[in-house]
Every structure is written in C-alpha cells, then in structure tokens.
Motif scaffolding. Structure first.
Motif, PDB file in Angstrom:
ATOM      1  N   ALA A 126       0.866  -1.181   0.000  1.00  0.00           N
ATOM      2  CA  ALA A 126       0.000   0.000   0.000  1.00  0.00           C
ATOM      3  C   ALA A 126       0.902   1.230   0.000  1.00  0.00           C
ATOM      4  N   HIS A 127       0.715   2.084  -0.992  1.00  0.00           N
ATOM      5  CA  HIS A 127       1.573   3.258  -1.159  1.00  0.00           C
ATOM      6  C   HIS A 127       0.784   4.511  -0.792  1.00  0.00           C
ATOM      7  N   MET A 128       1.288   5.256   0.204  1.00  0.00           N
ATOM      8  CA  MET A 128       0.604   6.456   0.673  1.00  0.00           C
ATOM      9  C   MET A 128       1.465   7.690   0.443  1.00  0.00           C
ATOM     10  N   ASN A 129       0.824   8.847   0.415  1.00  0.00           N
ATOM     11  CA  ASN A 129       1.505  10.134   0.361  1.00  0.00           C
ATOM     12  C   ASN A 129       1.063  10.942   1.583  1.00  0.00           C
ATOM     13  N   LEU A 130       1.771  10.789   2.684  1.00  0.00           N
ATOM     14  CA  LEU A 130       1.378  11.453   3.917  1.00  0.00           C
ATOM     15  C   LEU A 130       1.763  12.928   3.886  1.00  0.00           C
ATOM     16  N   ARG A 131       0.957  13.731   4.574  1.00  0.00           N
ATOM     17  CA  ARG A 131       1.286  15.135   4.742  1.00  0.00           C
ATOM     18  C   ARG A 131       2.119  15.306   6.011  1.00  0.00           C
ATOM     19  N   ILE A 157      -0.619   4.749  11.379  1.00  0.00           N
ATOM     20  CA  ILE A 157      -1.392   4.785  10.135  1.00  0.00           C
ATOM     21  C   ILE A 157      -1.087   3.547   9.293  1.00  0.00           C
ATOM     22  N   GLY A 158       0.174   3.195   9.174  1.00  0.00           N
ATOM     23  CA  GLY A 158       0.549   2.019   8.400  1.00  0.00           C
ATOM     24  C   GLY A 158      -0.057   0.749   8.961  1.00  0.00           C
ATOM     25  N   GLN A 159      -0.055   0.612  10.291  1.00  0.00           N
ATOM     26  CA  GLN A 159      -0.617  -0.584  10.911  1.00  0.00           C
ATOM     27  C   GLN A 159      -2.118  -0.663  10.680  1.00  0.00           C
ATOM     28  N   THR A 189       0.549  -6.354   3.154  1.00  0.00           N
ATOM     29  CA  THR A 189       1.535  -6.749   4.163  1.00  0.00           C
ATOM     30  C   THR A 189       2.681  -5.753   4.277  1.00  0.00           C
ATOM     31  N   CYS A 190       2.603  -4.667   3.521  1.00  0.00           N
ATOM     32  CA  CYS A 190       3.641  -3.635   3.572  1.00  0.00           C
ATOM     33  C   CYS A 190       3.003  -2.298   3.227  1.00  0.00           C
ATOM     34  N   VAL A 191       3.278  -1.282   4.040  1.00  0.00           N
ATOM     35  CA  VAL A 191       2.760   0.063   3.777  1.00  0.00           C
ATOM     36  C   VAL A 191       3.952   1.007   3.679  1.00  0.00           C
ATOM     37  N   VAL A 192       4.024   1.760   2.583  1.00  0.00           N
ATOM     38  CA  VAL A 192       5.146   2.667   2.367  1.00  0.00           C
ATOM     39  C   VAL A 192       4.645   4.085   2.161  1.00  0.00           C
ATOM     40  N   ASN A 193       5.512   5.021   2.456  1.00  0.00           N
ATOM     41  CA  ASN A 193       5.217   6.438   2.257  1.00  0.00           C
ATOM     42  C   ASN A 193       6.256   7.020   1.321  1.00  0.00           C
ATOM     43  N   LYS A 194       5.794   7.752   0.311  1.00  0.00           N
ATOM     44  CA  LYS A 194       6.712   8.415  -0.617  1.00  0.00           C
ATOM     45  C   LYS A 194       7.397   9.570   0.104  1.00  0.00           C
ATOM     46  N   THR A 195       8.706   9.664  -0.019  1.00  0.00           N
ATOM     47  CA  THR A 195       9.443  10.693   0.708  1.00  0.00           C
ATOM     48  C   THR A 195       9.904  11.848  -0.170  1.00  0.00           C
ATOM     49  N   ASN A 196       9.796  11.725  -1.497  1.00  0.00           N
ATOM     50  CA  ASN A 196      10.121  12.849  -2.373  1.00  0.00           C
ATOM     51  C   ASN A 196       9.392  12.677  -3.695  1.00  0.00           C
ATOM     52  N   THR A 197       9.569  13.614  -4.585  1.00  0.00           N
ATOM     53  CA  THR A 197       8.880  13.550  -5.867  1.00  0.00           C
ATOM     54  C   THR A 197       9.554  12.526  -6.774  1.00  0.00           C
ATOM     55  N   ILE A 198       8.837  12.138  -7.825  1.00  0.00           N
ATOM     56  CA  ILE A 198       9.357  11.144  -8.753  1.00  0.00           C
ATOM     57  C   ILE A 198      10.577  11.699  -9.490  1.00  0.00           C
ATOM     58  N   MET A 229      11.271   5.845  -0.776  1.00  0.00           N
ATOM     59  CA  MET A 229      10.125   5.567   0.081  1.00  0.00           C
ATOM     60  C   MET A 229      10.613   4.958   1.384  1.00  0.00           C
ATOM     61  N   GLU A 230       9.793   5.081   2.400  1.00  0.00           N
ATOM     62  CA  GLU A 230      10.104   4.460   3.680  1.00  0.00           C
ATOM     63  C   GLU A 230       8.973   3.515   4.056  1.00  0.00           C
ATOM     64  N   VAL A 231       9.336   2.424   4.700  1.00  0.00           N
ATOM     65  CA  VAL A 231       8.346   1.457   5.144  1.00  0.00           C
ATOM     66  C   VAL A 231       7.737   1.937   6.455  1.00  0.00           C
ATOM     67  N   MET A 232       6.428   2.115   6.462  1.00  0.00           N
ATOM     68  CA  MET A 232       5.716   2.565   7.658  1.00  0.00           C
ATOM     69  C   MET A 232       5.288   1.398   8.535  1.00  0.00           C
ATOM     70  N   ALA A 233       4.988   0.269   7.908  1.00  0.00           N
ATOM     71  CA  ALA A 233       4.543  -0.905   8.654  1.00  0.00           C
ATOM     72  C   ALA A 233       4.710  -2.136   7.782  1.00  0.00           C
ATOM     73  N   GLY A 234       4.943  -3.291   8.423  1.00  0.00           N
ATOM     74  CA  GLY A 234       4.984  -4.549   7.699  1.00  0.00           C
ATOM     75  C   GLY A 234       6.351  -4.931   7.188  1.00  0.00           C
ATOM     76  N   GLU A 235       6.376  -5.894   6.289  1.00  0.00           N
ATOM     77  CA  GLU A 235       7.622  -6.438   5.754  1.00  0.00           C
ATOM     78  C   GLU A 235       8.272  -5.483   4.770  1.00  0.00           C
ATOM     79  N   GLU A 236       9.578  -5.574   4.643  1.00  0.00           N
ATOM     80  CA  GLU A 236      10.316  -4.715   3.720  1.00  0.00           C
ATOM     81  C   GLU A 236      10.579  -5.441   2.408  1.00  0.00           C
ATOM     82  N   ASN A 237       9.543  -6.005   1.856  1.00  0.00           N
ATOM     83  CA  ASN A 237       9.638  -6.709   0.575  1.00  0.00           C
ATOM     84  C   ASN A 237       9.033  -5.832  -0.501  1.00  0.00           C
ATOM     85  N   MET A 238       9.885  -5.289  -1.374  1.00  0.00           N
ATOM     86  CA  MET A 238       9.434  -4.345  -2.386  1.00  0.00           C
ATOM     87  C   MET A 238       9.133  -4.989  -3.735  1.00  0.00           C
ATOM     88  N   VAL A 239       9.367  -6.298  -3.855  1.00  0.00           N
ATOM     89  CA  VAL A 239       9.081  -6.968  -5.125  1.00  0.00           C
ATOM     90  C   VAL A 239       7.598  -7.336  -5.159  1.00  0.00           C
TER      91      VAL A 239
END
Length: 490
Positions: free
Chosen positions: A202-207, A217-219, A229-238, A247-257
C-alpha cells in the motif's frame, strides 16, 4: 392463532379512535399495527430494559446521535496502536422482524441497515423466532426517517413501525480505517486513509502533520485491508530520469518486489526501483484497444511493460525502450513471464537516442507497409519535450501518405486550459502547429491543479522528413483562441 380476550379489549378503544382519523397515513399504519399486536401479542419486547428500549415517537426529533462512533478521548494523539482502547458501547436503532419475512425485508431496507466490518446486522430474539434487524443510526433516527418505499415495505410485510434501541459494543475490528484515524489525529486536521495498492504494497503520500503517526497509520491500513503486508510512504517527488522515488516502510515487511495483475496481464517488479501507477490501468487498456494484429508499437518510455506487453499479446510487433536499468530488467522478465518475448524487442537507451537510432532504422520499412505504426510516449513530466527528436528524423521523403506514425504523447498541465497547453507545447517541440490535426484525451486528475493529458496526432511529413532549418519556416504562433482539437474524456 387466537388472541387473548383481554388483549383485544385493551386495544379496541384505540382501534376505534384510529378509525375516526383515517386521513393520516401514519395513523392508518398504526391501525394495521394494532391488529398485528392483538393477533400476535408474543411479539411484545422480551429484551431486558437495559438492552432494548422504545425509540422516540416520530413526532419527537431528538433521535439518536448521527455519528455512530464517538471515540474515547484517550485515543486522541495515540502514536502506538492500542486496539483495545477503541472499544465502546453505542446505541443503534433496531426493528423486530418475523423470521419468515426477514430476507425479503432486508432487501427492501438494504440502504438503511447497519453495515459494519465483521458485525452481524441480524440478531436472535430470546424466547421466540423473531429477529432483531440493526439499522444505521446515521440514516435512521426516528420512524419518520424511512422513505416512502421503505415504509410501504414494512407495512406490506406486517412489521410494526416501532424502533427500538439496542446497546451494541463496537471494537477496533468493527471500525473503518477513517474512523480510527480521525479519532487519533488532532481535531481539524486532514485524515488520509487513501492509498494506491501495488500487489501486497500500500503506497501512501502522507502530509507533514501526519508523519508523527505514520507507524500507526501504516498498521491500521494493514489491519483493514486483507492482503496488504507492507505500507510505504513516498518521501520525495518522482525522479524524472528513472521515474522512481524514495520511500520508507511505515509498517509490515520490507519486501518491495510486487506481483500485480492488470487487464489480464501479470507483472513483477521492484516497486522501489521502477515506476508503476495502478491508476493508469484504464489508459493502458484504451490505447491497446486501438491496435490491430500486425501493427507496430514503438514504446519510447516502456517502464516494466504496461503498454508493450498487452500490445504484443494483441498481435502487435513491439520495440520497447526504457533508460532505467531496473525497468529494462523487469521489462524483459515480464515479457518472458507473459510469453511474448518473441514479439518484443527491448532497448535500454535514452528516449531521444532510441528514436534517433532504433526508430529511425525501422521506420522506412514500416512506412512502406500497410499496418499502422503507433508511437507511445508515456513520460508525462518530459515526454512533450522529446517530440523534437522526430524533426528531420528521415533523410528522404517516401510515398507514405496513408501510413505515417500515430503518436500518443502524455503530459502534465497545471494551466486553466490544459488541452490548449499540451497542444501548444507539443507544437513547439515539433516546430509545427498541431491545431486541427490532433485529439486530446484527459487521462486523470493528478491533483486539484494538475491534469494528465494525452495528445494524439499523426506525425506531419513536414516534421518527419524536412531538415530542421526548413521546418522553422512552418512554425506558427500559438493561436490565442481555444485550440480546435477534439477533446475526449473518460
């Protein structure tokens, strides 16, 4: 079934009084209800007073509080999730319904029944076969809240229009993610529960004001969305070069594949190192639907293959390019995964280099053929600027009036007239006005002041074959009036 004589004697005076006032619809309904009560007195409430109480009269509008869940004050500001702290008892309206009409009545009242995650809306009534149907207090606050159709359904099934109060225990499991986050975040601040789902991620853009609560929030997002099983937050623009973002992992496993399925095609990729947008599924499908078997697709910014692979599956020959080495690797992987590697030739080049080498080499033969040639340029941050690579691409003009390439070029716009904006920018890059020679499609709204557009046009011979010095004579000043391009929207 015979009714007790004493019950009949008790209600006859009320029936008589109602008989005198048939002008009131509610009174006529009460008249019917009295007969039902007289014939089946066992339907009187048997619930303890502490659990089940009479609802207010229709004329009394004090009703139930419109918000079902008012969180305990101690959860406000919580940064480490304590699920037990959200448990609370609330009062909801309920209807007592005969078992034999329950299923039909539920269909008629589906808009106003209680809908909560993991919660039953139909409960047993102790000592009889009747059921208790729980209603949504936001929709139903009194008997007058029912629509005419709902009231008629109640009447036709012989269900007394008498609301009761039921004390219901709500736990964390019964709450929606928005309710949990609204309870935690400071009052008056935005609550973000939306996200883009990419496989198990799950990819979020937190303020900024939400960052102190990011782990919670991730949990919550993981808890409320099965399969995440993984929630990430974008930390900068594309990044415009490789189209990925940190991106940083907010909750869950650090499996990006991730493994995703879009339009019947399976893709695998490292989400942290390539570009993937699940909101473009409809656009991928729209463009691929334009293709016919035997066509050729030149995908300048192919990514992991969302245009190239479906095009190959449709019977097109594809040349797919991407500058990002990771995208190139996963593009090849996905071609094999979907068994189209023989239909797709892949390149790892800059977009302009791809156009001026592979595209330039293939075009002369393609233009002599009868099958259509489509050029896809999906890099909305920069693609319009890359159109200049087509200026004077071919040295000698061929007889190809019927088969010039059709370009689908994407761009972002924050202008008041995004259609006109992208056409003017495309015209400037080509050195040739596209007014009246293109169509513009609104792909999606990226933000309140930003649109993603697709401008489609046939490359003019004057651009493709003329030298740059000669083309400049054909450049026209952008018209002040609105562009006359056909606009298509979703």
């Amino acid at each position: 079934m015979r009714c007790p004589a004493e019950a009949m004697w008790r209600i006859l005076p009320r029936i008589f009084s109602l008989q005198l006032n048939k002008n009131s619809v509610k009174s006529l309904y009460q008249y019917r209800r009295l007969y039902i009560t007289a014939l089946q007195p066992d339907r009187a409430s048997t619930f303890p007073v502490s659990v089940l109480k009479k609802m207010p009269d229709p004329q009394q509008h004090s009703g139930i509080e419109t918000n079902l869940y008012t969180p305990p004050p101690e959860v406000s500001g919580m940064t480490i999730l304590d699920r037990e702290a959200f448990t609370q008892t609330v009062v909801v309206p309920a209807l007592r319904v005969p078992k034999e009409v329950l299923n039909k009545l539920v269909k008629s009242l589906k808009k106003v029944t209680l809908q909560r995650p993991g919660m039953r809306r139909v409960l047993e009534v102790e000592g009889c076969d009747d059921k208790l149907l729980l209603l949504d207090p936001v929709s139903i606050s009194s008997t007058s809240s029912f629509s005419d159709a709902e009231s008629e359904a109640l009447q036709s099934f012989g269900v007394p229009l008498e609301l009761q109060q039921y004390e219901l225990q709500l736990t964390y499991d019964n709450l929606k993610s928005e309710e949990v986050l609204r309870a935690v975040l400071p009052e008056g601040q935005d609550v973000t529960s939306g996200f883009s789902r990419v496989g198990h991620i799950a990819h979020m853009n937190l303020r900024e004001h939400q960052l102190p609560y990011k782990q919670l929030i991730g949990q919550v997002i993981m808890d409320k969305n099965p399969g995440v099983t993984c929630v990430v937050n974008k930390t900068n623009t594309i990044d415009s070069t490789y189209r990925n973002f940190k991106m940083e992992v907010m909750a869950g496993e650090e499996n990006m594949v991730a493994k995703v399925r879009e339009n019947a095609v399976t893709y695998e990729f490292d989400f942290s190192r390539v570009y993937w947008n699940p909101r473009l599924s409809t656009e991928h499908e729209r463009v691929v639907a334009l293709l016919k078997r035997g066509d050729t697709v030149l995908d300048v910014f192919a990514g992991v293959g969302p245009f190239a692979i479906p095009a190959a599956r449709r019977g097109s020959t594809v040349l797919a390019n991407d500058l990002n080495p990771e995208s190139y690797r996963w593009l090849n992987h996905n071609c094999k995964l979907n068994k189209v590697e023989r239909k797709v030739t892949t390149f790892n080049l800059d977009g302009r280099a791809f156009i001026r080498s592979a595209v330039k080499q293939e075009l002369p033969a393609l233009l002599k053929g009868t099958a259509s040639v489509h050029v896809v340029m999906n890099l909305p941050a920069l693609a319009l600027e890359f159109l200049d690579a087509f200026r004077g691409l071919l040295d000698q003009e061929l007889s190809c009036d019927e088969n010039l390439p059709l370009v689908h070029c994407y761009g972002f716009s924050n202008k008041d007239d995004p259609q006109r904006d992208v056409v003017e920018r495309a015209s400037a890059s080509l050195g040739f006005s596209l007014e009246g020679q293109c169509s513009v499609h609104l792909v999606r709204n990226v933000s309140p002041n930003k649109e993603m557009m697709c401008v489609s046009f046939t490359i003019p011979k004057e651009v493709l074959f003329n030298s740059e010095s000669k083309q400049t004579e054909n450049i026209e000043e952008p018209a002040l009036k609105r562009q006359k391009c056909e606009e298509k929207t979703d």
